[in-house]
Scaffold this motif. Structure first.
Motif, PDB file in Angstrom:
ATOM      1  N   PRO A  51       8.747  -1.718  46.329  1.00 39.06           N
ATOM      2  CA  PRO A  51       7.744  -2.728  46.679  1.00 39.06           C
ATOM      3  C   PRO A  51       7.533  -3.300  46.197  1.00 39.06           C
ATOM      4  O   PRO A  51       6.976  -4.969  46.844  1.00 39.06           O
ATOM      5  N   ARG A  52       7.643  -3.814  44.902  1.00 41.33           N
ATOM      6  CA  ARG A  52       8.513  -5.407  44.410  1.00 41.33           C
ATOM      7  C   ARG A  52       8.913  -5.954  45.428  1.00 41.33           C
ATOM      8  O   ARG A  52       8.757  -7.422  45.404  1.00 41.33           O
ATOM      9  N   LEU A  83       1.769  -2.083  49.284  1.00 46.47           N
ATOM     10  CA  LEU A  83       1.090  -1.614  48.294  1.00 46.47           C
ATOM     11  C   LEU A  83       1.286   0.210  48.916  1.00 46.47           C
ATOM     12  O   LEU A  83       0.920   0.704  47.585  1.00 46.47           O
ATOM     13  N   PHE A 103       4.333   0.784  46.763  1.00 51.97           N
ATOM     14  CA  PHE A 103       3.343   0.583  45.328  1.00 51.97           C
ATOM     15  C   PHE A 103       2.972   2.830  44.984  1.00 51.97           C
ATOM     16  O   PHE A 103       3.380   2.914  44.194  1.00 51.97           O
ATOM     17  N   LYS A 153       1.523  -4.471  41.550  1.00 52.54           N
ATOM     18  CA  LYS A 153       0.328  -3.425  42.319  1.00 52.54           C
ATOM     19  C   LYS A 153      -0.723  -4.054  42.766  1.00 52.54           C
ATOM     20  O   LYS A 153      -1.102  -4.036  43.224  1.00 52.54           O
ATOM     21  N   GLU A 209      -2.920  -6.405  45.295  1.00 53.72           N
ATOM     22  CA  GLU A 209      -4.095  -5.773  45.623  1.00 53.72           C
ATOM     23  C   GLU A 209      -5.076  -7.142  45.997  1.00 53.72           C
ATOM     24  O   GLU A 209      -5.730  -6.845  46.914  1.00 53.72           O
TER      25      GLU A 209
END
Length: 207
Positions: free
Chosen positions: A145-146, A177, A180, A195, A199
């Protein structure tokens, strides 16, 4: 035979004690960082790195702290020292853990801190370097996710700079997201940031 068993038990106990010291040290360093004691946290991570030369994470966090505090820094001498320190510790982490996507992202963040400080001087060369770093990270870990989010945010910044629409990258932030929510690592103290930032970016996406 008894001596052999005793030796194995003692070795196991030594290993457990070393792991326990490592874990407690890392937890203390994170606590200092959470309490905005960045210098103390950085020094703590550095001491752990010295004691655990085969672990990339303490080196990574020294690099990350010195990068994060460099954003918004106006004093060029102070900025240079912080980012040089960040790069020095990152290089050691990369030697311990080659082709690590988390370290590629960290390298890109160091470059971004330089660009944020003086885009005219560093923008052209380091922007191209960052594009390569994010592309390589995506090839290595397309479901991290990063990686997905950092690349999307970089692409958005580039599009914004050239006056282009950032909306096409919103779907990448959404995907980050989703990742994550499910991403897990069995490595203790593995990076988990991103995260909340994702958002925030998604909330303003396309605006």
């Amino acid at each position: 035979m008894n001596k052999l068993i005793l030796s194995i038990v003692l070795l196991g106990t030594t290993f457990v004690n070393a792991q326990d010291r490592y874990s407690k040290g890392m937890e203390k360093a994170f606590e200092l960082w959470q309490n905005q004691k960045t210098t103390e946290a950085s020094n703590m991570f550095e001491r752990i790195a010295t004691a655990e030369p085969d672990k990339w994470l303490p080196y990574y966090y020294v690099s990350q702290i010195n990068t994060v505090i460099s954003f918004g820094e106006k004093d060029e001498d102070k900025l240079s020292k912080q980012l040089e320190r960040a790069k020095e510790f990152l290089d050691v982490a990369k030697a311990i853990s080659p082709d690590n996507p988390e370290l590629l992202i960290q390298e890109a963040l160091i470059n971004t801190a330089w660009i944020a400080f003086d885009g005219a001087t560093y923008g052209m060369t380091l922007s191209q370097k960052n594009a390569q770093l994010y592309q390589k990270a995506m090839e290595l870990a397309p479901n991290n996710p990063r990686v997905v989010f950092s690349k999307a945010e970089w692409d958005m910044g580039s599009a914004r700079y050239f006056g282009k629409d950032t909306t096409p990258y919103c779907k990448d932030v959404e995907r980050a997201l989703e990742l994550f929510a499910t991403f897990k690592s069995e490595t203790p103290f593995y990076p988990s940031w991103g995260k909340e930032r994702a958002e925030q970016v998604l909330a303003n996406c396309g605006k």
